[in-house]
Write an enzyme that holds these catalytic residues in place. Structure first.
Site: not given
Length: 288
Positions: A40, A42
């Protein structure tokens, strides 16, 4: 690709859906092989900088936000919510979303331990990919600031987006690996580990780049119910694809009860990216 999709569909049947503990036990009995890591962005590779509660209020209004959160304790999937809006209203909503994302990109900071972990994976010749519901410009800025690129790096322009397993299956297909040779790492029980619960639909069988579909990463310092939504999506995406999953929980926000509430347990839970290297070295065979 067909075999990957077939495996993903089979994984939805109860017969093929063991608990995360049994999945882990079976895989590590012979030290499962890991050939790729999907991150991922953020809150995982970067420090969270987007104020999602403020963004949601700006797009939906405070009253509508309260109503949605009351009906959906896992949080707000704002992109899903605005899909039914008129084209003009959607355009205005995306303008607000992009504005908040750009503000976040201006404040972008690399997560502590990210460079060291990626350097370790490079030394083992392990592939690294990225899945985010942020927009492509933010991914380009991240690559520039970090000084390296992930490939594939799928932004919100890739449809369907997580928690649908399609992005992860697409990366596996591009790499020529099986999903159970990949581990997905993210900071939420809802996005990387979670989104609102969705079944594998016909859209999951197609990996195409269509209209914008932004991944709403959660601002961890507030609105814990939103963060729970994000955890659920990581696990949903990874589990449904048949991959291992690792939850990054720096602030210790997720208790066993929180994880049990969404009924999707990650294979591993860590407090820092530094711990990920130890898990990869002790639990898996890292072979390109």
């Amino acid at each position: 690709m067909r075999s990957l999709l077939f495996k993903s569909i089979l994984s939805l049947h109860p017969k093929h859906c063991p608990s995360s503990i049994s999945h882990f036990a079976m895989a590590t009995a012979t030290r499962a092989r890991i050939r790729g890591v999907v991150f991922d962005m953020d809150g995982t590779l970067t420090v969270p900088t987007i104020d999602f509660p403020a963004m949601h209020n700006a797009v939906l209004g405070e009253d509508e936000c309260r109503r949605i959160k009351a009906e959906n304790p896992t949080g707000i999937d704002i992109l899903h919510h605005i899909q039914s809006w008129s084209p003009d209203r959607q355009r205005k909503a995306y303008e607000i979303i992009v504005d908040y994302e750009r503000q976040g990109s201006d404040r972008l900071q690399i997560m502590p331990g990210a460079a060291e972990l990626c350097g370790f994976l490079d030394s083992k010749k392990i592939r690294m990919g990225l899945i985010t519901r942020n927009f492509k410009e933010a991914v380009d800025i991240f690559h520039s600031r970090f000084g390296r690129s992930f490939s594939p790096a799928l932004s919100r322009e890739f449809r369907p987006c997580k928690p649908d397993p399609a992005p992860l299956l697409h990366i596996c297909s591009e790499w020529g690996v099986q999903p159970d040779e990949v581990i997905m790492i993210g900071d939420s029980l809802q996005d990387d580990v979670g989104d609102t619960l969705c079944v594998l639909s016909s859209s999951s069988l197609y990996c195409s780049s269509l209209l914008p579909c932004s991944f709403m990463y959660l601002f961890r310092s507030s609105f814990i119910e939103l963060t729970r939504y994000k955890h659920y999506a990581l696990v949903v995406c990874g589990k449904r694809a048949g991959a291992f999953t690792c939850l990054l929980d720096e602030e210790g926000m997720y208790s066993a009860a929180d994880i049990a509430e969404v009924n999707l347990e990650p294979d591993f839970k860590v407090a820092s990216l530094t711990e990920v290297q130890s898990i990869l070295e002790s639990k898996f065979n890292l072979l390109p």
